[in-house]
Design a protein around this motif. Sequence first.
Motif, PDB file in Angstrom:
ATOM      1  N   SER A  11      29.907  91.052  -7.111  1.00 24.45           N
ATOM      2  CA  SER A  11      28.172  91.945  -6.311  1.00 24.45           C
ATOM      3  C   SER A  11      27.090  90.871  -7.941  1.00 24.45           C
ATOM      4  O   SER A  11      27.925  91.025  -9.066  1.00 24.45           O
ATOM      5  N   PRO A  12      25.986  90.724  -7.485  1.00 25.26           N
ATOM      6  CA  PRO A  12      24.792  89.808  -8.223  1.00 25.26           C
ATOM      7  C   PRO A  12      24.681  91.174  -9.222  1.00 25.26           C
ATOM      8  O   PRO A  12      24.876  90.448 -10.320  1.00 25.26           O
ATOM      9  N   ALA A  13      25.183  92.304  -9.816  1.00 24.60           N
ATOM     10  CA  ALA A  13      24.940  93.461 -10.780  1.00 24.60           C
ATOM     11  C   ALA A  13      26.430  92.972 -11.896  1.00 24.60           C
ATOM     12  O   ALA A  13      26.554  93.661 -13.013  1.00 24.60           O
ATOM     13  N   GLU A  69      27.202  81.017 -14.439  1.00 28.07           N
ATOM     14  CA  GLU A  69      28.577  80.518 -13.788  1.00 28.07           C
ATOM     15  C   GLU A  69      29.225  81.772 -12.797  1.00 28.07           C
ATOM     16  O   GLU A  69      29.299  81.453 -11.325  1.00 28.07           O
ATOM     17  N   ASP A  70      28.998  82.821 -13.239  1.00 30.14           N
ATOM     18  CA  ASP A  70      29.085  83.713 -12.179  1.00 30.14           C
ATOM     19  C   ASP A  70      28.542  83.907 -10.603  1.00 30.14           C
ATOM     20  O   ASP A  70      29.090  83.984  -9.858  1.00 30.14           O
TER      21      ASP A  70
END
Length: 102
Positions: free
Chosen positions: A4-6, A12-13
């Motif tokens: 998830s964005p969080a 890189e993620d």
Amino acid sequence: MTKSPAECTTKEDVRAEIDRIDQALLSLFAERHRYVTRMAQIKTDPHEAYDRKRIDAMIAKQRKRAEELDLDEDQAELIWRTLIDWNVNYEKGIIVARKRME
């Protein structure tokens, strides 16, 4: 594995997730394009490629969906208008080329 964005802690993620989404979008655009091509094969007149009522209804629907998804409606409209404009021209080209061959 999807994050998830969080859950993304590095650039890189985030880039990996954007790349994953871009690949999925491209696959969906390719699938959509096959249907647009089929529609152009079914239509008999190049003027059929531009249907103002259909386009207005599609834009309204996408703006509503964008709002529901907390996405900027103007951005969604711009993307869809660009896609529609390209598809209209593509359909017209196929129909005109076919009519020349008849």
